[in-house]
Write a protein that holds these residues in place. Structure first.
Motif, PDB file in Angstrom:
ATOM      1  N   SER A 149      35.832  15.088 -14.498  1.00  0.00           N
ATOM      2  CA  SER A 149      37.404  15.375 -15.100  1.00  0.00           C
ATOM      3  C   SER A 149      37.740  14.535 -16.264  1.00  0.00           C
ATOM      4  CB  SER A 149      38.185  15.280 -13.947  1.00  0.00           C
ATOM      5  OG  SER A 149      38.273  14.103 -13.564  1.00  0.00           O
ATOM      6  N   GLN A 150      37.120  13.491 -16.730  1.00  0.00           N
ATOM      7  CA  GLN A 150      37.389  12.680 -17.722  1.00  0.00           C
ATOM      8  C   GLN A 150      36.497  12.638 -18.897  1.00  0.00           C
ATOM      9  OE1 GLN A 150      40.208  11.121 -17.775  1.00  0.00           O
ATOM     10  NE2 GLN A 150      40.691  11.912 -15.740  1.00  0.00           N
ATOM     11  N   GLY A 153      37.853  12.273 -22.663  1.00  0.00           N
ATOM     12  CA  GLY A 153      39.219  11.924 -22.662  1.00  0.00           C
ATOM     13  C   GLY A 153      39.135  10.303 -23.394  1.00  0.00           C
ATOM     14  N   SER A 154      40.438   9.807 -23.329  1.00  0.00           N
ATOM     15  CA  SER A 154      40.293   8.482 -24.017  1.00  0.00           C
ATOM     16  C   SER A 154      40.161   7.631 -22.716  1.00  0.00           C
ATOM     17  CB  SER A 154      41.786   8.228 -24.645  1.00  0.00           C
ATOM     18  OG  SER A 154      42.639   8.018 -23.724  1.00  0.00           O
ATOM     19  N   LEU A 156      42.451   5.144 -21.677  1.00  0.00           N
ATOM     20  CA  LEU A 156      43.694   5.106 -21.286  1.00  0.00           C
ATOM     21  C   LEU A 156      44.076   6.305 -20.293  1.00  0.00           C
ATOM     22  CD1 LEU A 156      46.404   3.387 -21.216  1.00  0.00           C
ATOM     23  CD2 LEU A 156      46.971   4.764 -23.126  1.00  0.00           C
ATOM     24  N   GLN A 157      43.667   7.571 -20.694  1.00  0.00           N
ATOM     25  CA  GLN A 157      43.791   8.718 -19.984  1.00  0.00           C
ATOM     26  C   GLN A 157      43.012   8.525 -18.252  1.00  0.00           C
ATOM     27  OE1 GLN A 157      42.706  11.635 -22.727  1.00  0.00           O
ATOM     28  NE2 GLN A 157      44.722  12.149 -23.333  1.00  0.00           N
ATOM     29  N   ALA A 158      41.886   8.107 -18.790  1.00  0.00           N
ATOM     30  CA  ALA A 158      41.006   7.779 -17.605  1.00  0.00           C
ATOM     31  C   ALA A 158      41.541   6.905 -16.350  1.00  0.00           C
ATOM     32  CB  ALA A 158      39.419   7.308 -18.109  1.00  0.00           C
ATOM     33  N   GLN A 160      44.715   6.194 -16.126  1.00  0.00           N
ATOM     34  CA  GLN A 160      45.950   6.613 -15.504  1.00  0.00           C
ATOM     35  C   GLN A 160      45.589   7.462 -14.284  1.00  0.00           C
ATOM     36  OE1 GLN A 160      47.726   8.860 -18.888  1.00  0.00           O
ATOM     37  NE2 GLN A 160      49.266   7.122 -19.490  1.00  0.00           N
ATOM     38  N   ASN A 161      44.491   8.085 -14.433  1.00  0.00           N
ATOM     39  CA  ASN A 161      43.799   8.957 -13.262  1.00  0.00           C
ATOM     40  C   ASN A 161      43.147   8.151 -12.031  1.00  0.00           C
ATOM     41  OD1 ASN A 161      45.005  11.485 -14.257  1.00  0.00           O
ATOM     42  ND2 ASN A 161      43.104  11.732 -15.491  1.00  0.00           N
ATOM     43  N   SER A 166      49.002   2.384 -12.759  1.00  0.00           N
ATOM     44  CA  SER A 166      49.934   3.120 -13.452  1.00  0.00           C
ATOM     45  C   SER A 166      50.264   2.460 -14.858  1.00  0.00           C
ATOM     46  CB  SER A 166      51.357   3.263 -12.759  1.00  0.00           C
ATOM     47  OG  SER A 166      51.715   1.953 -12.292  1.00  0.00           O
TER      48      SER A 166
END
Length: 192
Positions: A149-150, A153-154, A156-158, A160-161, A166
């Motif tokens: 799912s990552q 992506g960046s 930072l986005q990874a 957050q998940n 957080s």
């Protein structure tokens, strides 16, 4: 005067009886049967049974079979219908039936469904020992290459998940605590 009332009463009664015989009330019929497997003769519970009008194929009534494979449809109007019985894993059954007014109860008997045999060509089961998470006493390691799912992506986005992570006010927090060190490829990063 009494003769006139008597004749009028008899005439009304005769007219009523004539009209009621000319236009009989629609009789409602009960339709029943039992669904079984054609091969081993076992009863088939929870089969879908519906009847459609033969003239326009509109749905008329429906029910499901009970634990013993029996079904009953009450208050069916006389007419021509198409009976359809279906169950997952079996070929659908169709039959044209005519429901008349001679008997208030019609038993269709035993309806046997043929199993729909499907052969699978190949089944491949693949497993992996690593799930992308490694836990040791002093650190947790996440492998993002295992997380589909990552992809694209960046970092930072990874992050957050990830569970418990957080990002607030530009700071990375683990369960509300911002006193953590983030290592990317084993090296400390400016994200911290």
């Amino acid at each position: 005067m009494k003769n006139y009332q008597c004749i009028l009463t008899l005439l009304c009664l005769f007219t009523f009886l004539t009209i009621s015989n000319a236009y009989p009330q629609d009789k409602k019929i009960s339709l029943s049967g039992q669904v079984k497997d054609a091969r081993n003769k076992l009863t088939l519970p929870y089969a879908n049974i519906i009847i459609k009008k033969a003239s326009d194929a509109k749905f008329s009534d429906g029910t499901i079979s009970d634990e013993q494979g029996r079904f009953v449809m009450k208050d069916v109007n006389p007419g021509n219908y198409q009976l359809q019985i279906s169950l997952v894993g079996y070929l659908p059954f169709q039959k044209d039936i005519t429901i008349g007014t001679l008997s208030p109860f019609i038993d269709l008997g035993i309806v046997e469904l043929i199993e729909a045999a499907q052969t699978l060509q190949t089944v491949n089961i693949e497993g992996s020992n690593k799930d992308g998470l490694s836990t040791k006493l002093d650190k947790k390691t996440f492998d993002l290459s295992k997380n589909t799912s990552q992809l694209g992506g960046s970092v930072l986005q990874a992050m957050q998940n990830l569970p418990g992570i957080s990002i607030q006010d530009g700071k990375v927090q683990l369960r509300g605590n911002n006193k953590i060190a983030v290592l990317i490829d084993g090296k400390q990063n400016a994200i911290t």
